[in-house]
Design an enzyme around this catalytic site. Sequence first.
Site, PDB file in Angstrom:
ATOM      1  N   ASN A  64      12.190  48.792  80.435  1.00 25.48           N
ATOM      2  CA  ASN A  64      12.173  50.045  79.688  1.00 25.48           C
ATOM      3  C   ASN A  64      13.606  50.508  79.421  1.00 25.48           C
ATOM      4  OD1 ASN A  64      12.255  50.576  82.556  1.00 25.48           O
ATOM      5  ND2 ASN A  64      11.705  52.699  82.197  1.00 25.48           N
ATOM      6  N   GLU A  75      15.370  54.031  78.338  1.00 24.00           N
ATOM      7  CA  GLU A  75      15.220  55.466  78.085  1.00 24.00           C
ATOM      8  C   GLU A  75      16.319  55.971  77.154  1.00 24.00           C
ATOM      9  OE1 GLU A  75      13.019  56.707  82.232  1.00 24.00           O
ATOM     10  OE2 GLU A  75      15.054  57.406  81.902  1.00 24.00           O
ATOM     11  N   CYS A 110       9.233  51.444  75.952  1.00 27.31           N
ATOM     12  CA  CYS A 110       8.566  50.893  77.129  1.00 27.31           C
ATOM     13  C   CYS A 110       8.775  49.387  77.194  1.00 27.31           C
ATOM     14  CB  CYS A 110       7.070  51.182  77.081  1.00 27.31           C
ATOM     15  SG  CYS A 110       6.657  52.939  77.057  1.00 27.31           S
ATOM     16  N   GLU A 134       6.699  47.032  78.024  1.00 27.41           N
ATOM     17  CA  GLU A 134       5.594  46.260  77.461  1.00 27.41           C
ATOM     18  C   GLU A 134       5.702  46.161  75.942  1.00 27.41           C
ATOM     19  OE1 GLU A 134       3.815  48.799  80.878  1.00 27.41           O
ATOM     20  OE2 GLU A 134       5.470  48.913  79.457  1.00 27.41           O
ATOM     21  N   CYS A 146       1.268  52.756  79.810  1.00 26.32           N
ATOM     22  CA  CYS A 146       0.875  53.958  79.080  1.00 26.32           C
ATOM     23  C   CYS A 146      -0.075  53.594  77.933  1.00 26.32           C
ATOM     24  CB  CYS A 146       2.104  54.693  78.553  1.00 26.32           C
ATOM     25  SG  CYS A 146       2.909  53.894  77.142  1.00 26.32           S
ATOM     26  N   CYS A 174       1.433  51.530  75.019  1.00 30.46           N
ATOM     27  CA  CYS A 174       1.594  50.114  75.360  1.00 30.46           C
ATOM     28  C   CYS A 174       0.252  49.393  75.325  1.00 30.46           C
ATOM     29  CB  CYS A 174       2.224  49.972  76.737  1.00 30.46           C
ATOM     30  SG  CYS A 174       3.968  50.439  76.744  1.00 30.46           S
TER      31      CYS A 174
END
Length: 129
Positions: free
Chosen positions: A42, A44, A53, A55, A86, A89
């Site tokens: 990930n 940010e 993310c 994924e 999430c 994803c």
Amino acid sequence: MDWQPLAEAALDARRRSYSPYSRFAVGAALLVGSGEIFTASNVENRSYGLTLCAERIAAASAVAGGHLDFVAIAVAAEGHPPARPCGMCLDTLAEFAPDLPVLLINTAGEHEELRLSDLLTQPFRFPVQ
């Protein structure tokens, strides 16, 4: 399925996470039909909506590499039980493999093997016209 290479790749990717705001590092390792593994962590951003993310980055990398045949994914994060991906994803992965095998792991060695369809029972679909 031998999850060991994917699990190790996801844990390694997690170590490269850029997560200074949440401190929630995630790594993903996506296996495609050719046997290639696409890894990501990930990333940010101070404008939190721009966060990427692991994924979704792994999926985008696979697609950019010409691979649409997702075989399995391992996701490494903290949490007990191991954290789930999430909704964005899950829907991204469901675009390519609605019943994708998923391995969720944490750094304590806990793991859970599921199918994407277990995590996302009602994926987004365009309305029938």
